[in-house]
Design a protein around this motif. Structure first.
Motif, mmCIF file in Angstrom:
data_model
loop_
_atom_site.group_PDB
_atom_site.id
_atom_site.type_symbol
_atom_site.label_atom_id
_atom_site.label_comp_id
_atom_site.label_asym_id
_atom_site.label_seq_id
_atom_site.Cartn_x
_atom_site.Cartn_y
_atom_site.Cartn_z
ATOM 1 N N GLY A 391 -3.571 41.154 -26.703
ATOM 2 C CA GLY A 391 -2.577 42.093 -26.197
ATOM 3 C C GLY A 391 -2.246 41.848 -24.744
ATOM 4 O O GLY A 391 -3.153 41.700 -23.901
ATOM 5 N N GLN A 392 -0.967 41.773 -24.443
ATOM 6 C CA GLN A 392 -0.486 41.688 -23.065
ATOM 7 C C GLN A 392 0.134 43.036 -22.729
ATOM 8 O O GLN A 392 1.289 43.311 -23.055
ATOM 9 C CB GLN A 392 0.546 40.569 -22.920
ATOM 10 C CG GLN A 392 1.002 40.326 -21.483
ATOM 11 C CD GLN A 392 -0.113 39.772 -20.601
ATOM 12 O OE1 GLN A 392 -0.603 38.668 -20.824
ATOM 13 N NE2 GLN A 392 -0.534 40.550 -19.614
ATOM 14 N N TYR A 393 -0.674 43.897 -22.088
ATOM 15 C CA TYR A 393 -0.256 45.270 -21.850
ATOM 16 C C TYR A 393 0.216 45.455 -20.416
ATOM 17 O O TYR A 393 -0.336 44.870 -19.471
ATOM 18 C CB TYR A 393 -1.411 46.226 -22.151
ATOM 19 C CG TYR A 393 -1.921 46.119 -23.569
ATOM 20 C CD1 TYR A 393 -1.067 46.295 -24.649
ATOM 21 C CD2 TYR A 393 -3.257 45.820 -23.837
ATOM 22 C CE1 TYR A 393 -1.526 46.198 -25.953
ATOM 23 C CE2 TYR A 393 -3.730 45.721 -25.135
ATOM 24 C CZ TYR A 393 -2.853 45.901 -26.192
ATOM 25 O OH TYR A 393 -3.318 45.793 -27.480
ATOM 26 N N LEU A 396 -2.383 46.336 -17.685
ATOM 27 C CA LEU A 396 -3.431 45.382 -17.338
ATOM 28 C C LEU A 396 -2.828 44.132 -16.722
ATOM 29 O O LEU A 396 -1.769 43.662 -17.154
ATOM 30 C CB LEU A 396 -4.248 45.002 -18.582
ATOM 31 C CG LEU A 396 -5.009 46.119 -19.281
ATOM 32 C CD1 LEU A 396 -5.692 45.583 -20.542
ATOM 33 C CD2 LEU A 396 -6.026 46.758 -18.348
ATOM 34 N N ASP A 397 -3.504 43.586 -15.731
ATOM 35 C CA ASP A 397 -3.029 42.366 -15.074
ATOM 36 C C ASP A 397 -3.426 41.106 -15.832
ATOM 37 O O ASP A 397 -2.944 40.014 -15.507
ATOM 38 C CB ASP A 397 -3.580 42.297 -13.641
ATOM 39 C CG ASP A 397 -3.053 43.435 -12.773
ATOM 40 O OD1 ASP A 397 -1.873 43.802 -12.936
ATOM 41 O OD2 ASP A 397 -3.828 43.969 -11.951
ATOM 42 N N GLU A 398 -4.310 41.235 -16.818
ATOM 43 C CA GLU A 398 -4.714 40.106 -17.645
ATOM 44 C C GLU A 398 -4.593 40.504 -19.116
ATOM 45 O O GLU A 398 -4.642 41.685 -19.468
ATOM 46 C CB GLU A 398 -6.167 39.692 -17.348
ATOM 47 C CG GLU A 398 -6.398 39.203 -15.936
ATOM 48 C CD GLU A 398 -7.851 38.817 -15.699
ATOM 49 O OE1 GLU A 398 -8.616 38.762 -16.699
ATOM 50 O OE2 GLU A 398 -8.225 38.568 -14.540
ATOM 51 N N ALA A 399 -4.449 39.501 -19.966
ATOM 52 C CA ALA A 399 -4.381 39.753 -21.405
ATOM 53 C C ALA A 399 -5.752 40.186 -21.923
ATOM 54 O O ALA A 399 -6.796 39.774 -21.398
ATOM 55 C CB ALA A 399 -3.911 38.512 -22.144
ATOM 56 N N ALA A 400 -5.743 41.015 -22.964
ATOM 57 C CA ALA A 400 -6.981 41.499 -23.582
ATOM 58 C C ALA A 400 -7.122 40.842 -24.960
ATOM 59 O O ALA A 400 -6.226 40.953 -25.803
ATOM 60 C CB ALA A 400 -6.948 43.015 -23.734
ATOM 61 N N PHE A 401 -8.241 40.164 -25.178
ATOM 62 C CA PHE A 401 -8.476 39.469 -26.441
ATOM 63 C C PHE A 401 -9.793 39.941 -27.036
ATOM 64 O O PHE A 401 -10.845 39.868 -26.402
ATOM 65 C CB PHE A 401 -8.509 37.955 -26.221
ATOM 66 C CG PHE A 401 -8.772 37.172 -27.488
ATOM 67 C CD1 PHE A 401 -7.939 37.318 -28.592
ATOM 68 C CD2 PHE A 401 -9.859 36.313 -27.585
ATOM 69 C CE1 PHE A 401 -8.179 36.599 -29.763
ATOM 70 C CE2 PHE A 401 -10.096 35.591 -28.741
ATOM 71 C CZ PHE A 401 -9.257 35.737 -29.835
ATOM 72 N N PRO A 426 -13.499 42.620 -24.802
ATOM 73 C CA PRO A 426 -13.465 42.484 -23.346
ATOM 74 C C PRO A 426 -13.769 43.797 -22.641
ATOM 75 O O PRO A 426 -13.472 44.879 -23.153
ATOM 76 C CB PRO A 426 -12.026 42.051 -23.080
ATOM 77 C CG PRO A 426 -11.239 42.724 -24.172
ATOM 78 C CD PRO A 426 -12.150 42.738 -25.376
ATOM 79 N N VAL A 427 -14.367 43.702 -21.466
ATOM 80 C CA VAL A 427 -14.579 44.855 -20.584
ATOM 81 C C VAL A 427 -13.720 44.640 -19.342
ATOM 82 O O VAL A 427 -13.792 43.581 -18.702
ATOM 83 C CB VAL A 427 -16.055 45.001 -20.191
ATOM 84 C CG1 VAL A 427 -16.230 46.129 -19.183
ATOM 85 C CG2 VAL A 427 -16.912 45.257 -21.426
ATOM 86 N N PHE A 428 -12.906 45.635 -19.013
ATOM 87 C CA PHE A 428 -12.010 45.538 -17.858
ATOM 88 C C PHE A 428 -12.483 46.450 -16.725
ATOM 89 O O PHE A 428 -13.057 47.515 -16.957
ATOM 90 C CB PHE A 428 -10.582 45.918 -18.265
ATOM 91 C CG PHE A 428 -9.818 44.786 -18.897
ATOM 92 C CD1 PHE A 428 -8.926 44.031 -18.157
ATOM 93 C CD2 PHE A 428 -10.023 44.479 -20.238
ATOM 94 C CE1 PHE A 428 -8.233 42.984 -18.740
ATOM 95 C CE2 PHE A 428 -9.328 43.430 -20.832
ATOM 96 C CZ PHE A 428 -8.427 42.678 -20.075
ATOM 97 N N SER A 429 -12.219 45.994 -15.515
ATOM 98 C CA SER A 429 -12.539 46.770 -14.313
ATOM 99 C C SER A 429 -11.272 46.943 -13.483
ATOM 100 O O SER A 429 -10.313 46.173 -13.605
ATOM 101 C CB SER A 429 -13.608 46.060 -13.473
ATOM 102 O OG SER A 429 -14.822 45.948 -14.183
ATOM 103 N N GLU A 430 -11.294 47.971 -12.633
ATOM 104 C CA GLU A 430 -10.174 48.216 -11.722
ATOM 105 C C GLU A 430 -10.702 48.354 -10.309
ATOM 106 O O GLU A 430 -11.573 49.193 -10.026
ATOM 107 C CB GLU A 430 -9.419 49.491 -12.120
ATOM 108 C CG GLU A 430 -8.219 49.770 -11.226
ATOM 109 C CD GLU A 430 -7.468 51.039 -11.625
ATOM 110 O OE1 GLU A 430 -6.331 51.227 -11.149
ATOM 111 O OE2 GLU A 430 -8.028 51.833 -12.404
ATOM 112 N N GLN A 437 -10.509 41.337 -16.283
ATOM 113 C CA GLN A 437 -11.629 41.308 -17.218
ATOM 114 C C GLN A 437 -12.894 40.930 -16.467
ATOM 115 O O GLN A 437 -12.975 39.881 -15.848
ATOM 116 C CB GLN A 437 -11.369 40.318 -18.348
ATOM 117 C CG GLN A 437 -12.461 40.319 -19.399
ATOM 118 C CD GLN A 437 -12.151 39.399 -20.572
ATOM 119 O OE1 GLN A 437 -10.992 39.180 -20.889
ATOM 120 N NE2 GLN A 437 -13.196 38.871 -21.198
ATOM 121 N N SER A 438 -13.902 41.781 -16.551
ATOM 122 C CA SER A 438 -15.139 41.571 -15.797
ATOM 123 C C SER A 438 -16.323 41.217 -16.681
ATOM 124 O O SER A 438 -17.358 40.775 -16.172
ATOM 125 C CB SER A 438 -15.476 42.829 -14.990
ATOM 126 O OG SER A 438 -15.554 43.965 -15.838
#
Length: 453
Positions: A391-393, A396-401, A426-430, A437-438
């Motif tokens: 997903g390219q949302y 989010l600044d990066e794609a989630a797979f 994936p785990v995302f951070s802000e 993705q972190s």
């Protein structure tokens, strides 16, 4: 930026177990209806041979190991990094009545996601309650509460006949927001026109008081569902069968035929609801339409190889406009109780990950049925699969797979099967307004499915 976190589970209803017991008592005394040579769970009323009654039940139990998202907590508020649990992913008990060749009535009770964080018994609720009427062979009408839906093939999947362990979450963009455990209250028109299969529907959306969803708290620049003035929802899906005609006169699509059919089906669908979403702009509420569409392709073909007898494939493209920066974290059958507020990770508790959002996404599945048609070896009932969503949302600044792979062992077709599944998410951070993705986390599940019909 606001991120939504939830464990997708239905609300428990009081006294539901009494309904279950009553249903079994009634079914146990249906011998007076039997005549001819019906199946064990199918009866024809002796007084009226045009009235047929069918009964079905199913259950899916999970034994699971889950790596938790950072900041996830157990019941007393302590941090934990993983869990090992057993849960009831789904159970269903249903009946259907067929009156003549035109009218059908269907009722289903059940519940989802009974695990260690559940309270009390998994009391059933009425999930489906609808009737359908055949006007002519090409035109049917269904009304009531049901899984009839449009948009894509797997927006209305058969949960006991899936290829992968579980349904694709990106195909359920309104899950427990305007529907109730994928069930809608509305009217659908459907049927077959030669090689085409179609469905179009008008849905009356549920609000948060029925689904149990948290009341939206609008923030600047980030959309969420709005329940201020619910408008009708319109949806539809049409597919074309290039090879064998796939009969789909019920609401749900199969994920695999275990190599028994030659299927190549191209489909397209959409869903629309006026002013379904809302956000704040300079402190003023802005309303946004829900605009969703997709195209997909399903393929299954028997093959004659020394090591395999069937191939299955599916790919879908989704384009979602759900308002600015809308993003939803979903954790199916979530094992965690909560999460801390002071962490940079934004996935939320337990096994949540970015599953749905404004933007575009692709989902795929592949399956390989092992064995040889001529032999009866144990491993001839094994099926390897892999599935994933990209997903390219907008948020989010990066794609989630997120991807998964697994093995189905069919002891008695779909009636009794075991599934061993591994999922990586994936785990995302802000940090300072930037999302990235972190980390990655794993979940492993051993599922036992039993279908009684």
């Amino acid at each position: 930026m606001k991120f939504l976190t939830e464990a997708s589970s239905g609300s428990l209803q009081k006294n539901g177990l009494r309904l279950t017991v009553l249903l079994f008592i009634v079914l146990a005394n249906l011998e007076i209806f039997a005549q001819g040579k019906p199946t064990p769970l199918e009866w024809t009323l002796a007084e009226s041979p045009n009235v047929q009654l069918k009964f079905a039940a199913s259950a899916q139990t999970w034994l699971r190991y889950t790596q938790w998202n950072p900041g996830s907590t157990v019941e007393n508020g302590d941090l934990s990094s993983y869990s090992i649990d057993m849960s009831l992913r789904r159970y269903r008990i249903g009946t259907s009545w067929k009156v003549g060749e035109r009218f059908k009535f269907y009722a289903l009770i059940g519940q989802n996601n009974y695990n260690n964080m559940s309270e009390g018994w998994p009391d059933p609720e009425f999930l489906d309650l609808y009737g359908s009427f055949k006007v002519v062979d090409q035109f049917h009408i269904a009304m009531g509460k049901s899984t009839w839906d449009g948009l894509s093939r797997y927006t209305a999947p058969s949960t006991t006949e899936m290829l992968a362990l579980d349904l694709p979450l990106m195909a359920q963009p309104t899950l427990n927001r305007t529907d109730d455990i994928t069930r809608n209250l509305g009217c659908f028109l459907f049927g077959d026109l030669q090689r085409f299969n179609y469905r179009i529907g008008v849905i009356i959306p549920y609000d948060h008081t029925h689904t149990g969803a948290a009341v939206p708290k609008l923030v600047e620049g980030t959309a969420d569902f709005s329940y201020d003035d619910l408008q009708l929802q319109y949806t539809g899906y049409v597919k074309y069968d290039f090879l064998e005609k796939e009969s789909v006169l019920g609401p749900n699509f199969k994920g695999t035929y275990l190599g028994k059919k030659h299927i190549l089906a191209l489909g397209a669908g959409a869903k629309f609801q006026q002013e379904a979403m809302a956000s704040l702009k300079n402190g003023i509420i802005q309303y946004h339409d829900l605009n969703l569409w997709s195209v997909d392709l399903f393929y299954e073909e028997p093959v004659s190889l020394s090591f395999a007898k069937a191939l299955t494939g599916y790919v879908a493209y989704y384009n979602y406009d759900m308002g600015p920066d809308y993003l939803r974290m979903l954790g199916v059958n979530n094992p965690a109780f909560g999460s801390l507020d002071d962490v940079v990770e934004i996935n939320g508790k337990g096994n949540g990950f970015p599953a749905v959002g404004t933007g575009s996404a692709v989902y795929y599945q592949t399956g390989l049925m092992l064995g040889n048609k001529e032999s009866k070896r144990l491993w001839d009932n094994l099926q390897l699969y892999t599935a994933g969503q990209w997903g390219q949302y907008e948020a989010l600044d990066e794609a989630a797979f997120c991807y998964r792979f697994g093995l189905n062992w069919y002891v008695d077709g779909q009636r009794m099967k075991f599934t061993l599944d591994g999922q990586n998410r994936p785990v995302f951070s802000e940090v300072d307004g930037n999302t990235f993705q972190s980390d990655n986390k794993w979940m492993a599940v051993l599922q036992f499915q039993y279908l009684l019909n």
